[in-house]
Enzyme design. Sequence first.
Site, PDB file in Angstrom:
ATOM      1  N   LYS A  13      32.552  24.267  59.256  1.00  0.00           N
ATOM      2  CA  LYS A  13      31.834  25.311  58.526  1.00  0.00           C
ATOM      3  C   LYS A  13      31.342  26.400  59.481  1.00  0.00           C
ATOM      4  CE  LYS A  13      30.467  22.093  54.849  1.00  0.00           C
ATOM      5  NZ  LYS A  13      30.904  22.591  53.535  1.00  0.00           N
TER       6      LYS A  13
ATOM      7  N   THR B 293      31.068  26.119  46.953  1.00  0.00           N
ATOM      8  CA  THR B 293      30.430  26.496  45.695  1.00  0.00           C
ATOM      9  C   THR B 293      29.198  27.337  46.004  1.00  0.00           C
ATOM     10  OG1 THR B 293      29.413  24.306  45.773  1.00  0.00           O
ATOM     11  CG2 THR B 293      31.202  24.612  44.195  1.00  0.00           C
TER      12      THR B 293
ATOM     13  N   LYS C  32      27.420  30.827  44.232  1.00  0.00           N
ATOM     14  CA  LYS C  32      25.997  30.978  43.882  1.00  0.00           C
ATOM     15  C   LYS C  32      25.424  32.257  44.482  1.00  0.00           C
ATOM     16  CE  LYS C  32      25.818  26.007  43.842  1.00  0.00           C
ATOM     17  NZ  LYS C  32      25.617  24.796  44.645  1.00  0.00           N
TER      18      LYS C  32
ATOM     19  N   HIS D   8      38.720  16.532  47.233  1.00  0.00           N
ATOM     20  CA  HIS D   8      37.775  17.560  47.691  1.00  0.00           C
ATOM     21  C   HIS D   8      37.923  17.927  49.155  1.00  0.00           C
ATOM     22  CE1 HIS D   8      35.163  17.543  44.078  1.00  0.00           C
ATOM     23  NE2 HIS D   8      35.603  16.292  43.969  1.00  0.00           N
TER      24      HIS D   8
ATOM     25  N   LYS E 169      24.129  25.162  54.242  1.00  0.00           N
ATOM     26  CA  LYS E 169      25.130  24.181  53.812  1.00  0.00           C
ATOM     27  C   LYS E 169      25.070  23.013  54.786  1.00  0.00           C
ATOM     28  CE  LYS E 169      28.336  27.462  54.246  1.00  0.00           C
ATOM     29  NZ  LYS E 169      29.210  27.467  53.110  1.00  0.00           N
ATOM     30  N   ARG E 170      25.773  21.937  54.460  1.00  0.00           N
ATOM     31  CA  ARG E 170      25.917  20.838  55.388  1.00  0.00           C
ATOM     32  C   ARG E 170      26.312  21.387  56.758  1.00  0.00           C
ATOM     33  NH1 ARG E 170      29.955  17.282  55.416  1.00  0.00           N
ATOM     34  NH2 ARG E 170      31.296  18.536  54.084  1.00  0.00           N
TER      35      ARG E 170
HETATM   36  C1  GFP Z   1      33.308  19.344  49.277  1.00  0.00           C
HETATM   37  C2  GFP Z   1      34.188  20.394  49.862  1.00  0.00           C
HETATM   38  C3  GFP Z   1      33.812  21.772  49.338  1.00  0.00           C
HETATM   39  C4  GFP Z   1      33.875  21.758  47.814  1.00  0.00           C
HETATM   40  C5  GFP Z   1      33.026  20.625  47.276  1.00  0.00           C
HETATM   41  C6  GFP Z   1      33.161  20.477  45.782  1.00  0.00           C
HETATM   42  O1  GFP Z   1      31.974  19.664  49.628  1.00  0.00           O
HETATM   43  O2  GFP Z   1      34.651  22.750  49.855  1.00  0.00           O
HETATM   44  O3  GFP Z   1      33.418  22.969  47.305  1.00  0.00           O
HETATM   45  O4  GFP Z   1      33.401  19.369  47.865  1.00  0.00           O
HETATM   46  O5  GFP Z   1      34.504  20.395  45.428  1.00  0.00           O
HETATM   47  F1  GFP Z   1      34.101  20.400  51.226  1.00  0.00           F
HETATM   48  P1  GFP Z   1      31.041  18.791  50.541  1.00  0.00           P
HETATM   49  O6  GFP Z   1      30.583  17.658  49.683  1.00  0.00           O
HETATM   50  O7  GFP Z   1      31.870  18.352  51.679  1.00  0.00           O
HETATM   51  O8  GFP Z   1      29.937  19.709  50.917  1.00  0.00           O
END
Ligand code: GFP
Length: 809
Positions: free
Chosen positions: A555, A657, A661, A358, A549-550
């Site tokens: 980001k 993701t 959404k 990821h 988002k985080r």
């Molecule tokens: C990570 C990645 C994202 C990805 C998600 C799911 O997310 O780009 O969409 O995994 O695959 F950074 P975080 O848990 O870091 O937010």
Amino acid sequence: MTDNDTTPAIDRSPLAGRIVDTLIHRIGKDERAARKHDWLAATILTLRDEIIDKWMASTRQAHAAGAKRVYYLSLEFLIGRLLRDALSNLGRNAEVAEALASLGVDLAEIEEIEPDAALGNGGLGRLAACFMESMATLELPAYGYGIRYVNGMFRQRIDDGWQVELPETWLAHGNPWEFERRESAYFIGFGGEVTGNEAGHVHWKPAEAVEAVAYDTPVVGWRGKRVNTLRLWSARAFDPIRLDAFNAGDHIGALAGQARAESLVRVLYPSDSSSAGQELRLRQEYFFSSASIQDIVRRHVQYFGDIRTLPDKAAIQLNDTHPAVSVAELMRLLIDHHDLPFEEAWEVTRRTFGYTNHTLLPEALESWPLPLFERLLPRHMQLIYAINGRVLREARKSPSMGDHSVAAISLIDENGERRVRMANLAFVASHSVNGVAALHTELMKQTVFADLHRLYPERINNKTNGITPRRWLMGCNPALTALIRDAIGPAFCDDAAELRSLDSFADDASFRERFAEVKRSNKVGLSNFIRESTGLRLDPDALFDVQIKRVHEYKRQLLNIIETVALYDQIRSHPEKDWTPRVKLFAGKAASSYHNAKMIIKLANDVAKRINSDPSVGGLLKVAFISNYNVSLAERIIPAADLSEQISTAGMEASGTGNMKFALNGALTIGTLDGANIEIKDHVGDENIVIFGLTADEVAAKRAGDYRPREIIEGSRELSQAVNAIASGVFSPDDPDRYRDLMNGLYDRDWFMVAADFDGYAAAQRSVDARWADRSNWQASAVRNVARVGWFSSDRTIGEYAREIWGAM
Ligand code: GFP
């Protein structure tokens, strides 16, 4: 509700009767004494009874068919609230609302008090939750395995603009969804020593142990077709109390074993800034991996007898490297407990596991100090050495692998302090290694896994992420769902690709009008919520520009904030211009030890405070930071967004993701060519998305060359004014130096290319203003976004995993 218990409730539906019965006999409350939480529990338990029947039928059916099972191992499941999902998937919403209304209870109100199970941190955990729902929907027999954190992800409070972390207490009122399975308990050992006898039998004698106990939560698929299990592990001491110590007066010490066991399942991310924190994290990973693998092996042997057929009947997917130690655990069970020779065990293991990566961020690629690993898991360390020996021998045979490549694929990092590389372990032990968006998968091949990819060129594949439309359209945006159904019929509810029929409605003025009304009413709802929670008044006719988002430097919330400051400046210097009224919304948590991310949160709040109280920009610009971002908050905000900020430094966001959404709810994306943004652009069309900034290749080239952010900042009037204003304390008069370091970081290094992308971003924002001015065109684009992103349904993603990785469909 009746005042007199003896009055027969003649006009009650059978369902209402069952809810009351549950309230009385299982919660132990009578109607008059019942509080909202009691009604919530009674409703869930009543519904759960029905779910159990389907659950058992699903299990029986999988057994009878001898079906292959999918096991999704994840340290995070960001499931959020479950009641609304379950009601809607079972098609019972209206009926339950009516039954509750007849009892004087408002379903919407009790849905709101259901705690948000925050057993995850961000995209990775939410993806796991969407996948669980899609696996049930596609009728795949699947289990999710994770940890039942008592406190999960922290609750965020904003105090004077600063993030404060508080424990999340989602279990405070109990959890009516789950079943404790005392009989499904496993011994999990740590430390100790490994001995061997002459017959070659190895024996690991752990120095300490805890018991893993299963808690099962049913996961209902769309239309209740199938109910799967999310099995979360809790920890218990074998000796909850040392009676001798207790009686000798050491009342606290006597309970230490239980406290130590519980510490394993307290929080999601124990701070790993200390070595004790690191060790706890590795213990958590092994704890849940071992329990899950033992459970999988037990089930297989019970139903199929022969452990060697495991790969035919079980597919285990590793959600990132957190469960990667499972590989060594399975090897251990196969060799030490089931007497398989090493080669055969290795074959079984590799055919069973798949691994999803990821992130390419180097700091997120897990590795453990070798001495720690060896001390905690001595038998696993031996097996990892053995696996490594095998892999390196294979590599040395390949003419394309020089010494450098061999060192790069080794499971042991020999540069400096020796460490165990979990991503390499997961890679070599899996038959499939996938990325989560097309660009990310390509970059995996070119960067972190380049050498492993050369050795195993068939292994890496792409599975672009997806989201469940049940929660992220039908659940969170009922008004839009109704409108769509009205226009194109209900087929999209079963197959998100059918949304495509909505495309032609983009040209229908009266449809666009209704579409705009839905968006506006969602914005009114969100504005009310924000007013009630923060006191800030927002204009629902302004453009709602959202980044939730985080909080992480890659980001680039900072890019957004700096542009907001620049816009603020411009509005003040040219009040006569025809500015687009905008609301800038932010929400997100920063990891507790991540200093810069916390400073970014404070900055967003400082900027908000100043701008919101400046009458000269009055109705034109408002900024809000909404605290405690979680799934439920996202469900509230996303349907109300006009513009979705997906502005990561290209090459750094694996997929995203949230981007999907927002598009599904009719927001336009402003974004970089990163992660799944690229695929979203391909689907919605260039004219329905706003793209800016460097590409991943350009970012890499700049980083490798001589990137000079100072020159760029000084060369851009808008940017330098904004950066200087922040650096000199315009937004922090109480502490003018507060942001000096953060801004100096931009001048000196700017790893995340904020300066390089600023002008492009600002120009893109002005083009957004221009689009917004042509409202019917904007609405047409928004409709086209909804119509064209059905492909990003997690049903599509899971279908691909099932066919191409798991062999389960
Ligand atoms: C990570 C990645 C994202 C990805 C998600 C799911 O997310 O780009 O969409 O995994 O695959 F950074 P975080 O848990 O870091 O937010």
